[in-house]
Design a protein around this motif. Structure first.
Motif: not given
Length: 193
Positions: A55-81
């Motif tokens: 899943k992650t590899l496909l997301a990176k490949a589509i960003a590269t092939e689309s010549q787009a910037n890529f922002i990767s976010v791990k869901g749990p890293s956004l959770i803040n108390m």
């Protein structure tokens, strides 16, 4: 980030690569043609399947092939108390994406930050609400696409997977024999084997 993963770095998954090309790459590369034809591109794609299926590899490949910037976010890293900090994190991600468009935002483990609102905590409810409002605001954001990955699509809030948000849901299974051979060829390239 600008990942350096191309389609030929992804072994197997040929039919899924075609779906992603048609859904993400073409609207970004040929936006004038899509506008002339009156075709609205998809806002988001949900990739789901067992861990390790690419899943992650496909997301990176589509960003590269689309010549787009890529922002990767791990869901749990956004959770803040602290109250409001999780929502602020989501808002900042979308602001960055708008500023650096064309952009692919990749939410990994989205189920951790967007579970069904009736079963999650108050923080996760607010995060789902913020994510929905940012996705609905995508009309104004040209050339921003969201890809989310999960291995538990059943726990996601139903509002996320309705049309107009994650328009496409793509299942990834373990690779078949031909897919495994293709993966082995990629990893054995340049090695005596």
């Amino acid at each position: 980030e600008n990942p350096n993963v191309h389609w030929n770095d992804v072994g197997g998954l040929d039919s899924l690569k075609e779906i992603l090309k048609e859904t993400i790459e073409w609207p970004m590369k040929y936006k004038d043609e899509f506008t002339k034809l009156g075709i609205k591109p998809s806002k988001g794609i949900l990739l789901y399947g067992p861990p390790g299926t690419g899943k992650t590899l496909l997301a990176k490949a589509i960003a590269t092939e689309s010549q787009a910037n890529f922002i990767s976010v791990k869901g749990p890293s956004l959770i803040n108390m602290y109250l409001g900090e999780s929502e602020k994190g989501i808002r900042k991600i979308f602001e960055k994406a708008r500023q650096s468009a064309p952009t692919v935002i990749f939410f990994d483990e989205i189920d951790s930050m967007a579970p069904r609102r009736s079963t999650g905590s108050r923080t996760s409810e607010r995060m789902v609400n913020m994510l929905l409002s940012e996705m609905d605001g995508l009309e104004k954001m040209r050339e921003v696409i969201i890809i989310a990955a999960t291995n538990r699509p059943d726990v996601l809030d139903p509002a996320l997977v309705r049309p107009g948000r994650f328009d496409r849901k793509v299942s990834l299974d373990m690779p078949d024999v031909e897919g495994r051979k293709a993966i082995l060829k990629i990893h054995a390239k340049g090695k005596p084997f």
